[in-house]
Design an enzyme around this catalytic site. Sequence first.
Site, mmCIF file in Angstrom:
data_model
loop_
_atom_site.group_PDB
_atom_site.id
_atom_site.type_symbol
_atom_site.label_atom_id
_atom_site.label_comp_id
_atom_site.label_asym_id
_atom_site.label_seq_id
_atom_site.Cartn_x
_atom_site.Cartn_y
_atom_site.Cartn_z
ATOM 1 N N ARG A 49 8.130 -6.119 8.885
ATOM 2 C CA ARG A 49 7.648 -5.004 8.052
ATOM 3 C C ARG A 49 8.826 -4.382 7.309
ATOM 4 N NH1 ARG A 49 7.535 -0.310 10.299
ATOM 5 N NH2 ARG A 49 6.451 -0.919 12.187
ATOM 6 N N TYR A 101 -4.779 2.836 -15.614
ATOM 7 C CA TYR A 101 -5.649 1.975 -14.802
ATOM 8 C C TYR A 101 -6.519 2.858 -13.893
ATOM 9 C CZ TYR A 101 -6.909 -0.870 -10.783
ATOM 10 O OH TYR A 101 -7.596 -1.450 -9.761
ATOM 11 N N LYS A 198 -0.860 -9.608 -11.116
ATOM 12 C CA LYS A 198 -1.188 -9.989 -12.488
ATOM 13 C C LYS A 198 -0.211 -11.055 -12.997
ATOM 14 C CE LYS A 198 -4.336 -6.778 -12.123
ATOM 15 N NZ LYS A 198 -4.268 -6.160 -10.847
HETATM 16 N N1 PLP Z 1 -1.472 -1.067 -12.549
HETATM 17 C C1 PLP Z 1 -2.235 -1.710 -13.435
HETATM 18 C C2 PLP Z 1 -1.934 -1.559 -14.899
HETATM 19 C C3 PLP Z 1 -3.302 -2.506 -13.022
HETATM 20 O O1 PLP Z 1 -4.054 -3.141 -13.937
HETATM 21 C C4 PLP Z 1 -3.558 -2.637 -11.628
HETATM 22 C C5 PLP Z 1 -4.683 -3.448 -11.120
HETATM 23 O O2 PLP Z 1 -5.554 -3.856 -11.864
HETATM 24 C C6 PLP Z 1 -2.746 -1.931 -10.727
HETATM 25 C C7 PLP Z 1 -1.701 -1.168 -11.218
HETATM 26 C C8 PLP Z 1 -2.992 -1.990 -9.246
HETATM 27 O O3 PLP Z 1 -2.534 -3.193 -8.718
HETATM 28 P P1 PLP Z 1 -3.169 -3.922 -7.438
HETATM 29 O O4 PLP Z 1 -4.569 -4.308 -7.786
HETATM 30 O O5 PLP Z 1 -2.256 -5.087 -7.220
HETATM 31 O O6 PLP Z 1 -3.131 -2.939 -6.323
#
Ligand code: PLP
Length: 387
Positions: A49, A101, A198
Amino acid sequence: MRKLSPETIAVRTGIDTDTQYGAVVPPIYLSSNYTFKGFNQPREYDYARRGNPNRSQLAQTLAELEGGTYGVMTSTGLAAITTVIQLLSPQDTLVIPHDCYGGSYRMFDHLARRGLFKLVVVDQNDQGALNKAIALKPKMVWLETPSNPLLRLVDIESISVLAKSVNALVVVDNTFLSPILQQPISLGADIVIHSCTKYINGHSDVVAGAIITKDQQLGIDLDWWANCLGLTGGAFDSYLTMRGLRTLSVRMKQHQESAAKIAEFLNQHPAIAHVYYPGLESHPQYQLAKKQQLGSGAMLSFELAGTVEQVEILLDEIALFCLAESLGGVESLIAHPATMTHAGMEESARKEAGIGDNLIRLSVGLESVDDLIADLSDSLDSVLASI
Ligand code: PLP
């Protein structure tokens, strides 16, 4: 040694570092714990961890690509955000964009309601509103550029100057472009976060996050928080993410070349009311994109002419774009933000952000762009026939 280009850094990460067998690709360390050399003599790693070789290697490479000094890998993008906001106390103010987001927005909103910090939501392109927010002397200013799902840009450099005037930390969510197309630290940011789920991993088979800091001590502090809260990422996820990272540069080039062609196609289509893509001259921040980005990226969204019925027809007809959340994988995806990625936002907040029911978001993958355009064209013909 000469300074290496991002392509080389990404491809070479961890290559030929195995001293035991000379493995070209670094081995994966799945062990949850590590022996002490002897009494009170811990090794570099003791418990997974807290630290793991695959995670460290990946964090270091991402820090290098972003032009930072320290990297922390987390289990998800939201875990990266959770870690960063530990820097806030109840008396501190966090300024966020009104169109970030939906999952980030939901977290900020709910934690602020519980009194963990004060939240100010602004349209960061409204200079008056931004000045008012900065006058509150926030501890942290959060940017997401391009924003999800409307591809709005904000000027990282000028907002950083403004934020610095009140000693605020500037955090940029760089998920949409990756360090290949934008390096916020060079524009004044203190912290960059990523959903590595992503583009960085890029193959839709890992959920992971990363934090990169300009200042080393800040990175060490955030690393401490990630371990303290149990938010660090797993070894196998780091291994896969590193494998994806090696091809990030070539993927981004192809992704955005195809996205630009699709944006042009949609922009002249009679079934489309509006296209949001920073590479189109009609985009209100086309010049800003040229100034602060190294490309336009491969995310775009558009408003369909007609009603939600037409949206449903398009989503039913389309074949090569999967109707799915997330983005940045090799496969093309289509999403309806109002019922999917941004469903966590209250309707009023969504409306305020301009996320309507006819908005559709595309993540352009690496299939042949001719096939993708043909698929869109056929599906939009069905939409037109229904109007
Ligand atoms: N930031 C953006 C711009 C995103 O599009 C996303 C998820 O879609 C996140 C943060 C969050 O990431 P995660 O889904 O890996 O927790």
